[in-house]
Design a protein around this motif. Structure first.
Motif, PDB file in Angstrom:
ATOM      1  N   THR A  63      -2.755  -0.075   8.879  1.00 42.49           N
ATOM      2  CA  THR A  63      -1.785   0.591   8.022  1.00 42.49           C
ATOM      3  C   THR A  63      -1.440  -0.326   6.869  1.00 42.49           C
ATOM      4  O   THR A  63      -1.092  -1.483   7.071  1.00 42.49           O
ATOM      5  CB  THR A  63      -0.509   0.926   8.810  1.00 42.49           C
ATOM      6  N   SER A  64      -1.558   0.191   5.676  1.00 41.71           N
ATOM      7  CA  SER A  64      -1.205  -0.605   4.510  1.00 41.71           C
ATOM      8  C   SER A  64      -0.159   0.159   3.698  1.00 41.71           C
ATOM      9  O   SER A  64      -0.164   1.384   3.651  1.00 41.71           O
ATOM     10  CB  SER A  64      -2.436  -0.906   3.657  1.00 41.71           C
ATOM     11  N   PHE A  65       0.729  -0.588   3.100  1.00 40.05           N
ATOM     12  CA  PHE A  65       1.793  -0.013   2.298  1.00 40.05           C
ATOM     13  C   PHE A  65       1.596  -0.413   0.848  1.00 40.05           C
ATOM     14  O   PHE A  65       1.208  -1.533   0.550  1.00 40.05           O
ATOM     15  CB  PHE A  65       3.158  -0.514   2.778  1.00 40.05           C
ATOM     16  N   LYS A  66       1.859   0.535  -0.015  1.00 45.78           N
ATOM     17  CA  LYS A  66       1.740   0.263  -1.439  1.00 45.78           C
ATOM     18  C   LYS A  66       3.080   0.567  -2.083  1.00 45.78           C
ATOM     19  O   LYS A  66       3.601   1.676  -1.947  1.00 45.78           O
ATOM     20  CB  LYS A  66       0.653   1.137  -2.050  1.00 45.78           C
ATOM     21  N   LYS A  67       3.644  -0.398  -2.731  1.00 47.04           N
ATOM     22  CA  LYS A  67       4.924  -0.208  -3.401  1.00 47.04           C
ATOM     23  C   LYS A  67       4.657   0.482  -4.730  1.00 47.04           C
ATOM     24  O   LYS A  67       3.880   0.000  -5.551  1.00 47.04           O
ATOM     25  CB  LYS A  67       5.607  -1.550  -3.628  1.00 47.04           C
ATOM     26  N   LEU A  68       5.295   1.622  -4.914  1.00 37.18           N
ATOM     27  CA  LEU A  68       5.122   2.396  -6.133  1.00 37.18           C
ATOM     28  C   LEU A  68       6.486   2.568  -6.782  1.00 37.18           C
ATOM     29  O   LEU A  68       7.403   3.138  -6.180  1.00 37.18           O
ATOM     30  CB  LEU A  68       4.518   3.766  -5.808  1.00 37.18           C
ATOM     31  N   ASP A  69       6.631   2.061  -7.964  1.00 37.71           N
ATOM     32  CA  ASP A  69       7.883   2.214  -8.684  1.00 37.71           C
ATOM     33  C   ASP A  69       7.997   3.647  -9.164  1.00 37.71           C
ATOM     34  O   ASP A  69       7.075   4.195  -9.773  1.00 37.71           O
ATOM     35  CB  ASP A  69       7.946   1.250  -9.869  1.00 37.71           C
ATOM     36  N   LEU A  70       9.120   4.259  -8.883  1.00 34.80           N
ATOM     37  CA  LEU A  70       9.308   5.675  -9.168  1.00 34.80           C
ATOM     38  C   LEU A  70       9.267   5.955 -10.659  1.00 34.80           C
ATOM     39  O   LEU A  70       8.754   6.980 -11.087  1.00 34.80           O
ATOM     40  CB  LEU A  70      10.637   6.147  -8.570  1.00 34.80           C
TER      41      LEU A  70
END
Length: 97
Positions: A63-70
């Motif tokens: 599982t990998s998480f990607k931070k996405l700025d809104l």
């Protein structure tokens, strides 16, 4: 020549260290210990046919998480513009300024 006796002569012999070529036999015990310490398994050539089944049975999902700025999202911009347009349209229809 040394610092204590500049006139003294010291003889020595330089040997080429070939540690890789000194032991050419397969060291099964060491390789098994290394595999056990690393959480792996030691395979000989005749056992390699079982490797694909072992790898397939231990395959895991990562599982990998990607931070996405809104505020960099196109959907966010579209929703914001739609909200502002709707608010402007509501004010125009209600004759508010």
């Amino acid at each position: 020549m040394t610092q204590r006796d500049p006139d003294g002569i010291v003889s020595f012999e330089v040997l080429d260290a070939r540690l890789e070529q000194s032991q050419t036999a397969l060291n099964d015990k060491l390789l098994k210990a290394m595999a056990d310490a690393g959480g792996g398994k030691f395979f000989r050539e005749e056992d390699l046919h079982t490797l694909p089944d072992l790898v397939a049975s231990r395959a895991a999902t990562v599982t990998s998480f990607k931070k996405l700025d809104l505020y960099h999202s196109g959907w966010f911009l579209t929703a914001l513009l739609a909200f502002l347009f709707g608010e402007w349209l509501l004010r125009r229809l209600s004759r508010l300024k």
